[in-house]
Design a protein around this motif. Structure first.
Motif, mmCIF file in Angstrom:
data_model
loop_
_atom_site.group_PDB
_atom_site.id
_atom_site.type_symbol
_atom_site.label_atom_id
_atom_site.label_comp_id
_atom_site.label_asym_id
_atom_site.label_seq_id
_atom_site.Cartn_x
_atom_site.Cartn_y
_atom_site.Cartn_z
ATOM 1 N N LEU A 166 0.840 -1.194 0.000
ATOM 2 C CA LEU A 166 0.000 0.000 0.000
ATOM 3 C C LEU A 166 0.877 1.246 0.000
ATOM 4 O O LEU A 166 1.756 1.386 0.851
ATOM 5 N N GLU A 167 0.620 2.148 -0.941
ATOM 6 C CA GLU A 167 1.322 3.430 -0.986
ATOM 7 C C GLU A 167 0.694 4.353 0.052
ATOM 8 O O GLU A 167 -0.467 4.734 -0.060
ATOM 9 N N SER A 168 1.465 4.737 1.065
ATOM 10 C CA SER A 168 0.917 5.568 2.136
ATOM 11 C C SER A 168 0.722 7.024 1.716
ATOM 12 O O SER A 168 0.047 7.774 2.402
ATOM 13 N N PHE A 169 1.253 7.388 0.574
ATOM 14 C CA PHE A 169 1.105 8.755 0.067
ATOM 15 C C PHE A 169 -0.088 8.902 -0.877
ATOM 16 O O PHE A 169 -0.347 9.977 -1.407
ATOM 17 N N SER A 170 -0.847 7.855 -1.051
ATOM 18 C CA SER A 170 -2.021 7.899 -1.933
ATOM 19 C C SER A 170 -3.122 8.755 -1.318
ATOM 20 O O SER A 170 -3.314 8.744 -0.098
ATOM 21 N N PRO A 171 -3.869 9.493 -2.149
ATOM 22 C CA PRO A 171 -4.996 10.280 -1.633
ATOM 23 C C PRO A 171 -6.080 9.421 -0.963
ATOM 24 O O PRO A 171 -6.803 9.905 -0.105
ATOM 25 N N ILE A 172 -6.157 8.133 -1.345
ATOM 26 C CA ILE A 172 -7.162 7.267 -0.720
ATOM 27 C C ILE A 172 -6.510 6.250 0.226
ATOM 28 O O ILE A 172 -7.044 5.175 0.477
#
Length: 149
Positions: free
Chosen positions: A35-41
């Protein structure tokens, strides 16, 4: 297939979706999820993953989770449905769903709740309304021997 650093190369197993840049997850065939923690969602994806998978490693930018039979049993026990788990993983994933992973999720989640262990009169009993499950259980020699009629 391994790359020059010894890491597994998943590019032959899954294809990137055209809009991958809007999705926060990478899902591998062995049930690892990144999981990309910088994603808007991120928050929505994180909450979902906590419900269905076990956290493995959570450094600053990329968090790793693992789907396990136990994490999937727990997900179903709190009311998540098999098809919803698969659908939401697919919606959040940057790649196509790896072959076999959907089947693994179904195997782990669709048997949940079909058998109950009940204590009556100081004896344990297995109860089920599913005859196919009962027949499968009775193939076990220990359970077959303990059967009361």
């Amino acid at each position: 297939l391994r790359d020059e650093y010894g890491a597994k190369d998943y590019r032959k197993e899954v294809k990137m979706k055209a809009d991958h840049h809007t999705r926060p997850l990478y899902i591998t065939s062995d049930g690892h999820i990144f999981l990309e923690s910088f994603s808007p969602i991120y928050r929505q994806a994180h909450d979902f993953l906590i419900a269905i998978a076990e956290p493995v490693c959570r450094p600053t930018n990329i968090h790793e989770y693992k789907l396990t039979p136990y994490s999937l049993y727990a997900a179903v026990s709190v009311g998540l449905q098999t098809d919803d788990i698969i659908k939401y993983l697919s919606q959040l994933s940057k790649t196509s769903m790896p072959r076999g992973l959907e089947d693994s999720i179904r195997v782990c989640t669709q048997s949940y709740g079909k058998v109950k262990l009940v204590l009556k009169h100081n004896k344990y009993f297995l109860e089920t309304a599913h005859m196919d499950i009962l027949q499968s259980l009775l193939k076990d020699p220990v359970l077959a021997q303990a059967r009361e009629t």
